[in-house]
Design a protein around this motif. Structure first.
Motif, PDB file in Angstrom:
ATOM      1  N   GLU A 227       0.705  -0.842  -0.449  1.00  0.00           N
ATOM      2  CA  GLU A 227      -0.054   0.089   0.088  1.00  0.00           C
ATOM      3  C   GLU A 227       1.163   1.084  -0.230  1.00  0.00           C
ATOM      4  OE1 GLU A 227      -2.651   0.221   3.386  1.00  0.00           O
ATOM      5  OE2 GLU A 227      -2.879  -2.138   2.913  1.00  0.00           O
ATOM      6  N   VAL A 228       0.210   2.533  -1.013  1.00  0.00           N
ATOM      7  CA  VAL A 228       1.443   3.490  -0.766  1.00  0.00           C
ATOM      8  C   VAL A 228       0.224   4.992  -0.474  1.00  0.00           C
ATOM      9  CG1 VAL A 228       2.364   5.290  -1.425  1.00  0.00           C
ATOM     10  CG2 VAL A 228       2.797   3.014  -2.274  1.00  0.00           C
ATOM     11  N   HIS A 229      -0.043   5.448   0.128  1.00  0.00           N
ATOM     12  CA  HIS A 229      -1.064   6.520   0.796  1.00  0.00           C
ATOM     13  C   HIS A 229      -0.303   7.640   0.652  1.00  0.00           C
ATOM     14  CE1 HIS A 229      -3.343   3.710   2.213  1.00  0.00           C
ATOM     15  NE2 HIS A 229      -2.708   3.319   2.550  1.00  0.00           N
ATOM     16  N   PHE A 230      -0.803   9.069  -0.109  1.00  0.00           N
ATOM     17  CA  PHE A 230      -0.389  10.074  -0.245  1.00  0.00           C
ATOM     18  C   PHE A 230      -1.394  10.551   0.986  1.00  0.00           C
ATOM     19  CE2 PHE A 230       1.627   7.456  -3.532  1.00  0.00           C
ATOM     20  CZ  PHE A 230       2.495   8.009  -3.527  1.00  0.00           C
ATOM     21  N   SER A 231      -0.661  12.342   1.460  1.00  0.00           N
ATOM     22  CA  SER A 231      -1.681  13.145   1.765  1.00  0.00           C
ATOM     23  C   SER A 231      -1.209  14.441   1.736  1.00  0.00           C
ATOM     24  CB  SER A 231      -2.616  12.522   3.218  1.00  0.00           C
ATOM     25  OG  SER A 231      -1.432  12.511   4.436  1.00  0.00           O
ATOM     26  N   ARG A 232      -1.924  15.478   2.243  1.00  0.00           N
ATOM     27  CA  ARG A 232      -0.984  16.953   2.694  1.00  0.00           C
ATOM     28  C   ARG A 232      -2.443  17.635   3.970  1.00  0.00           C
ATOM     29  NH1 ARG A 232      -1.253  22.483   0.391  1.00  0.00           N
ATOM     30  NH2 ARG A 232       1.038  23.581   1.115  1.00  0.00           N
ATOM     31  N   ASP A 233      -2.191  17.509   4.553  1.00  0.00           N
ATOM     32  CA  ASP A 233      -2.766  18.378   5.648  1.00  0.00           C
ATOM     33  C   ASP A 233      -2.971  20.054   5.713  1.00  0.00           C
ATOM     34  OD1 ASP A 233      -0.096  20.116   6.644  1.00  0.00           O
ATOM     35  OD2 ASP A 233      -0.724  17.984   8.502  1.00  0.00           O
ATOM     36  N   ASP A 234      -3.569  20.487   5.785  1.00  0.00           N
ATOM     37  CA  ASP A 234      -4.225  21.804   5.890  1.00  0.00           C
ATOM     38  C   ASP A 234      -3.289  22.818   6.365  1.00  0.00           C
ATOM     39  OD1 ASP A 234      -7.128  21.200   5.048  1.00  0.00           O
ATOM     40  OD2 ASP A 234      -7.545  21.598   7.071  1.00  0.00           O
ATOM     41  N   ALA A 235      -2.190  22.333   6.958  1.00  0.00           N
ATOM     42  CA  ALA A 235      -0.623  23.056   7.866  1.00  0.00           C
ATOM     43  C   ALA A 235       0.158  23.621   6.738  1.00  0.00           C
ATOM     44  CB  ALA A 235      -0.304  22.539   9.122  1.00  0.00           C
ATOM     45  N   GLY A 236       0.083  22.151   5.946  1.00  0.00           N
ATOM     46  CA  GLY A 236       0.590  22.301   4.472  1.00  0.00           C
ATOM     47  C   GLY A 236       2.167  21.033   5.017  1.00  0.00           C
ATOM     48  N   TYR A 237       1.772  20.173   5.615  1.00  0.00           N
ATOM     49  CA  TYR A 237       2.632  19.242   5.439  1.00  0.00           C
ATOM     50  C   TYR A 237       2.039  17.602   4.818  1.00  0.00           C
ATOM     51  CZ  TYR A 237       5.394  21.379   9.379  1.00  0.00           C
ATOM     52  OH  TYR A 237       5.995  22.457   9.883  1.00  0.00           O
ATOM     53  N   CYS A 238       3.172  17.152   4.192  1.00  0.00           N
ATOM     54  CA  CYS A 238       2.506  16.273   3.501  1.00  0.00           C
ATOM     55  C   CYS A 238       3.350  14.698   3.907  1.00  0.00           C
ATOM     56  CB  CYS A 238       3.505  16.018   1.886  1.00  0.00           C
ATOM     57  SG  CYS A 238       2.558  18.336   0.498  1.00  0.00           S
ATOM     58  N   THR A 239       2.605  13.812   4.059  1.00  0.00           N
ATOM     59  CA  THR A 239       2.465  12.670   4.092  1.00  0.00           C
ATOM     60  C   THR A 239       2.643  11.205   3.266  1.00  0.00           C
ATOM     61  OG1 THR A 239       1.836  12.980   6.269  1.00  0.00           O
ATOM     62  CG2 THR A 239       1.574  10.880   5.771  1.00  0.00           C
ATOM     63  N   ILE A 240       3.547  11.115   3.314  1.00  0.00           N
ATOM     64  CA  ILE A 240       3.642   9.664   2.155  1.00  0.00           C
ATOM     65  C   ILE A 240       3.920   8.308   3.477  1.00  0.00           C
ATOM     66  CG2 ILE A 240       4.731   8.178   0.359  1.00  0.00           C
ATOM     67  CD1 ILE A 240       6.262  10.138  -0.291  1.00  0.00           C
ATOM     68  N   ARG A 241       3.015   7.647   2.827  1.00  0.00           N
ATOM     69  CA  ARG A 241       2.801   6.114   4.233  1.00  0.00           C
ATOM     70  C   ARG A 241       2.786   4.864   3.019  1.00  0.00           C
ATOM     71  NH1 ARG A 241      -1.595   2.969   6.240  1.00  0.00           N
ATOM     72  NH2 ARG A 241      -0.458   2.257   8.408  1.00  0.00           N
ATOM     73  N   PHE A 242       3.790   3.728   3.797  1.00  0.00           N
ATOM     74  CA  PHE A 242       4.051   2.729   2.485  1.00  0.00           C
ATOM     75  C   PHE A 242       3.722   1.630   3.860  1.00  0.00           C
ATOM     76  CE2 PHE A 242       7.832   5.677   0.924  1.00  0.00           C
ATOM     77  CZ  PHE A 242       7.622   5.929  -0.003  1.00  0.00           C
ATOM     78  N   VAL A 243       3.282   0.338   3.469  1.00  0.00           N
ATOM     79  CA  VAL A 243       2.802  -0.286   4.285  1.00  0.00           C
ATOM     80  C   VAL A 243       3.047  -1.972   3.698  1.00  0.00           C
ATOM     81  CG1 VAL A 243       0.940  -1.878   4.878  1.00  0.00           C
ATOM     82  CG2 VAL A 243       0.782   0.831   5.046  1.00  0.00           C
ATOM     83  N   LYS A 244       3.591  -2.892   3.906  1.00  0.00           N
ATOM     84  CA  LYS A 244       4.225  -3.545   3.502  1.00  0.00           C
ATOM     85  C   LYS A 244       3.297  -5.580   4.329  1.00  0.00           C
ATOM     86  CE  LYS A 244       6.578  -6.420   0.598  1.00  0.00           C
ATOM     87  NZ  LYS A 244       5.882  -6.547  -0.473  1.00  0.00           N
ATOM     88  N   LYS A 245       2.636  -6.126   4.220  1.00  0.00           N
ATOM     89  CA  LYS A 245       2.394  -6.208   4.842  1.00  0.00           C
ATOM     90  C   LYS A 245       3.068  -7.888   4.686  1.00  0.00           C
ATOM     91  CE  LYS A 245      -1.916  -5.294   3.602  1.00  0.00           C
ATOM     92  NZ  LYS A 245      -2.841  -4.517   4.594  1.00  0.00           N
TER      93      LYS A 245
END
Length: 94
Positions: free
Chosen positions: A71-89
């Motif tokens: 899984e790969v998840h990309f997001s950005r919050d209202d404060a301008g911080y981006c998050t990339i999250r990788f999940v390996k089962k």
């Protein structure tokens, strides 16, 4: 390392003094790596498919990442911080 390189090259928009927070969470069923950084939003849908003809020197990063994790998840919050999250089962041996 591919994600960190892409964050530095594209996400930080030349702000070399910014920090990238990296966290690792390992559980019984999965491992998760999260990158958080201030920067521009990233939309994976805008990235062209990689060129496998042998003519391109770059453009394989997102493809390599997507092939390496579940899984790969990309997001950005209202404060301008981006998050990339990788999940390996993790597979369990029985």
């Amino acid at each position: 390392s591919e994600a960190a390189s892409n964050i530095i090259l594209h996400g930080l928009q030349g702000n070399s003094g910014e920090l990238i927070k990296v966290t690792l969470n390992v559980e019984i069923r999965q491992a998760c790596v999260t990158f958080v950084y201030p920067g521009c939003a990233f939309s994976p849908q805008t990235v062209p498919a990689p060129d496998f003809t042998g003519c391109a020197e770059s453009g394989y990063g997102l493809y390599l990442i997507q092939q390496s994790v579940d899984e790969v998840h990309f997001s950005r919050d209202d404060a301008g911080y981006c998050t990339i999250r990788f999940v390996k089962k993790r597979s369990t041996c029985t």
